[in-house]
Design an enzyme around this catalytic site. Structure first.
Site, PDB file in Angstrom:
ATOM      1  N   GLY B 278       0.813  -1.203   0.000  1.00 45.95           N
ATOM      2  CA  GLY B 278       0.000   0.000   0.000  1.00 45.95           C
ATOM      3  C   GLY B 278       0.850   1.259   0.000  1.00 45.95           C
ATOM      4  O   GLY B 278       1.966   1.273  -0.525  1.00 45.95           O
ATOM      5  N   SER B 279       0.329   2.289   0.650  1.00 45.21           N
ATOM      6  CA  SER B 279       0.897   3.633   0.498  1.00 45.21           C
ATOM      7  C   SER B 279       2.332   3.787   0.961  1.00 45.21           C
ATOM      8  O   SER B 279       2.982   4.769   0.606  1.00 45.21           O
ATOM      9  CB  SER B 279       0.030   4.637   1.249  1.00 45.21           C
ATOM     10  OG  SER B 279      -1.286   4.547   0.793  1.00 45.21           O
ATOM     11  N   THR B 280       2.841   2.867   1.786  1.00 44.96           N
ATOM     12  CA  THR B 280       4.233   3.010   2.197  1.00 44.96           C
ATOM     13  C   THR B 280       5.147   3.016   0.966  1.00 44.96           C
ATOM     14  O   THR B 280       6.248   3.550   1.006  1.00 44.96           O
ATOM     15  CB  THR B 280       4.654   1.871   3.138  1.00 44.96           C
ATOM     16  OG1 THR B 280       4.186   0.645   2.614  1.00 44.96           O
ATOM     17  CG2 THR B 280       4.071   2.067   4.517  1.00 44.96           C
TER      18      THR B 280
END
Lengths: 133, 572
Positions: B278-280
């Site tokens: 995801g956004s990491t």
């Protein structure tokens, strides 16, 4: 004459041989005794090392962070430090004017005295130490 | 003359007759003498050899007899501070020779009283067998051994064996792994270094700090309980050399009881599990774009409308519906902006960059359980866009941690390691981004914690910077709604990062405190905050005044909010 001399020499040599044999015999037994002792001591060392090894495992078991944390909480009322509580020695302000001169003849307290009075006594001494530097 | 002549001739004749015999006799004497002399010489030489040259036997005995180290069949494993993590202890194992056992029934009855877990019938069956050797119970406790000895049953005997003992129990289970009953390493470091552990005498020193391990374990366990997650993982890494200071995967197991481990507990979520992060991943995309120079910190992208590609729609979770600058894209975790950033760099470049920071190969961490990333076969534009915000490429948390370490430490990638480097020489790293880009990423990550989605990770005084990550789990061929992988990756202190801290929860559900949210910023960020607040003092990181100007200089960002770049929000 010659025969007597020969007999003497033979006797001397025989005595020497017997002495050597006897000494050898004694030495052998002493060495044997020492070796037995050495073996016993070594056996002891190994046994103690094994015991130490087991104790090390136990020490590690007793020093598990979870256990220490629990013990600290229960007996020392210790908790995790917040960032604001961490300061260096140089950041701690010293008392400007000591209330009383340090009592030199006061008996040394046994163990650590954490009463406020004790703190009063400690601070000036620390301050003088710092200025002396 | 005449008279002498015959005599002379006679003597000569006699001489001629006797001389060969004498000669032979002399020769034999000489030969025997020589042989004896040689034998004595050998004895003499040996005497010299034994007494003078070898220095006698006794000192050698004395020297060899002093045991300096206790030899065990398997070397100990200790943590970075020398705290014992695994050791081998001598134990007694009970076996029987059924041929000597007089009355199997009576013996079984007696034994079952001392060792009730074996069962009387089972013991009796073993004692009646035709073999000459049956194990009854491996690894008895000293008390059990004493009790069995007191029974005085003939035919029972003890064999001294070694047993692997882990004083910490499950605390470092996935790091250490475990061994089987014959002390063969089956998982973790025990398996990876199986042969070395058998051969070496000195303990094997790991990079793990047991205290950090405990704190990470405790925080993850608490979060897992609070949010009813099915699993959790956490990693703490030293960014200056890639040393793993803590690694936890939950649920875990007690390596002291290797037979009781189930598959779910054995599974190492930190290294073996591969997940869409995801956004990491936006950390990597942003660093890549900034490093390639396709966009600057004051540049940005239009994030008004969702992107439609084929049957996919890329939309923002925290939609702002306007032009966003790079810091804003990062702070609001805009998928649209990040996808456009990746497109600007290009799929081929992106693939090369991700390969360079180790995202396309299994982590080089020294344990047996390393998951291979799931990389798309064809890297098209749609892949580039989804991968830019962490979908369509599944990696292990360990890969993410190592990659983020390189993003914040000045741009040098260190392969993560669990084994302490005893030689003292610095580990070799590989430069992957410029120091300037790394500095910008640090500011962006700090921004997320100060003003963005990661504010719950702000451990006061330690200048935490980080990025949230929330991904829907893939179940079969589709995403499973409501089944989230919520993570948070942080580094601290952001002015000069020392450690990366990662926390991930598997399928958390929100509770009252989080208003039902189960995203990374709500469930994983607090774990990171609590962990950092407690490990920082232990790791020697001093808290700082976050508002002090000399600190602000290192972490402040100018956030542009309009495309013209004229109007500026107060510099964060």
């Amino acid at each position: 004459m010659i025969r007597r001399a020969t007999v003497m020499v033979t006797v001397v040599w025989m005595l020497l041989a017997m002495a050597a044999g006897g000494a050898m015999f004694m030495l052998k037994y002493r060495v044997q005794a020492l070796e037995e002792r050495l073996a016993a001591v070594n056996h002891d060392i190994v046994r103690n090392m094994e015991a130490v090894h087991v104790l090390k495992a136990e020490w590690s078991f007793l020093n598990q962070p979870a256990r220490l944390e629990e013990l600290g909480r229960r007996y020392l009322k210790l908790d995790a430090p917040a960032a604001g509580r961490i300061v260096t020695i140089s950041e701690i302000p010293f008392r400007t004017a000591p209330a009383a001169a340090p009592q030199k003849d006061a008996p040394a307290p046994r163990g650590m005295d954490t009463s406020p009075q004790a703190a009063d006594q400690v601070t000036p001494r620390l301050a003088t130490y710092r200025t002396a530097q | 003359m005449i008279g002498r002549h015959p005599l002379h001739t006679a003597r000569k004749r006699q001489q001629r007759e006797t001389s060969p015999a004498l000669e032979i006799g002399r020769n034999r004497l000489l030969f025997t003498g020589a042989m004896l002399a040689a034998a004595f010489a050998v004895v003499a030489l040996r005497l010299v050899d034994v007494t003078v040259l070898k220095g006698g036997d006794e000192p050698a005995i004395a020297r060899s007899a002093a045991p300096t180290e206790l030899r065990t069949g398997r070397a100990d494993i200790v943590d970075r501070n020398g705290v014992l993590l695994a050791t081998s202890l001598k134990t007694a194992s009970l076996y029987a020779d059924p041929a000597i056992v007089l009355d199997p029934k009576e013996a079984a009855a007696k034994l079952s009283r001392v060792l009730p877990q074996l069962g009387e019938a089972a013991i009796a069956a073993k004692l009646k067998s035709d073999r000459r050797f049956v194990w009854l119970q491996r690894h008895l406790t000293p008390r059990q051994q004493y009790a069995v000895n007191r029974l005085g049953v003939p035919g029972l005997n003890f064999q001294t064996e070694e047993r692997r003992v882990y004083p910490g129990g499950p605390l470092a289970a996935h790091v250490l792994g475990h061994t089987d009953i014959d002390n063969r390493g089956l998982a973790g470091v025990e398996r990876q270094f199986d042969e070395e552990l058998r051969a070496r005498e000195k303990p094997l020193r790991l990079t793990v700090d047991l205290r950090v391990q405990h704190i990470l374990h405790e925080q993850l366990e608490r979060a897992m309980r609070a949010f009813h997650a099915i699993g959790a993982a956490g990693v703490v890494m030293d960014v200056t050399n890639g040393e793993i200071v803590g690694m936890v995967s939950l649920p875990d197991f007690d390596p002291n009881l290797p037979t009781a481990i189930d598959a779910d507990s054995r599974f190492n979520r930190a290294t073996l599990g591969v997940y869409e992060m995801g956004s990491t991943f936006k950390i990597f995309t942003t660093a890549m774009a900034l490093d390639a120079g396709v966009v600057s910190m004051s540049g940005g992208y239009d994030a008004t409308d969702p992107i439609r590609v084929a049957r996919f729609v890329i939309r923002d979770y925290h939609a702002k519906r306007r032009w966003l600058s790079v810091p804003e894209i990062f702070m609001y975790s805009s998928n649209i902006g990040t996808a456009k950033m990746a497109l600007d760099v290009g799929p081929a470049e992106q693939r090369a960059f991700l390969s360079r920071i180790g995202m396309l190969r299994g982590s080089p961490i020294e344990i047996a359980e390393v998951g291979q990333p799931l990389v798309p076969n064809r890297w098209r534009e749609i892949n580039a866009m989804t991968i830019s915000f962490g979908h369509g490429l599944a990696i292990s948390p360990m890969q993410l941690v190592a990659g983020v370490g390189a993003m914040v430490n000045g741009g040098v990638l260190y392969p993560p390691t669990l084994i302490r480097n005893e030689s003292g020489s610095a580990r070799a790293g590989k430069r992957v981004i410029s120091a300037r880009t790394s500095d910008q990423i640090r500011r962006l990550m700090r921004l997320v914690v100060e003003h963005g989605t990661g504010n719950k990770a702000d451990a006061q005084g330690y200048l935490v910077g980080g990025k949230t990550g929330t991904a829907e789990k893939v179940m079969g061929r589709r995403y499973k709604a409501k089944a989230l992988m919520s993570s948070f990756i942080a580094a601290f202190p952001m002015n000069a990062p020392r450690y990366v801290v990662f926390a991930m929860l598997d399928e958390p559900s929100g509770n009252k405190e989080t208003f039902g949210y189960a995203t990374g910023g709500w469930v994983a960020a607090p774990v990171v905050r609590e962990t950092i607040a407690r490990i920082a003092p232990l790791l020697g990181v001093r808290p700082v005044d976050e508002q002090a100007p000399e600190i602000r200089r290192h972490v402040a960002v100018d956030v542009v909010t309009e495309k013209s770049g004229k109007r500026r929000l107060a510099s964060f």
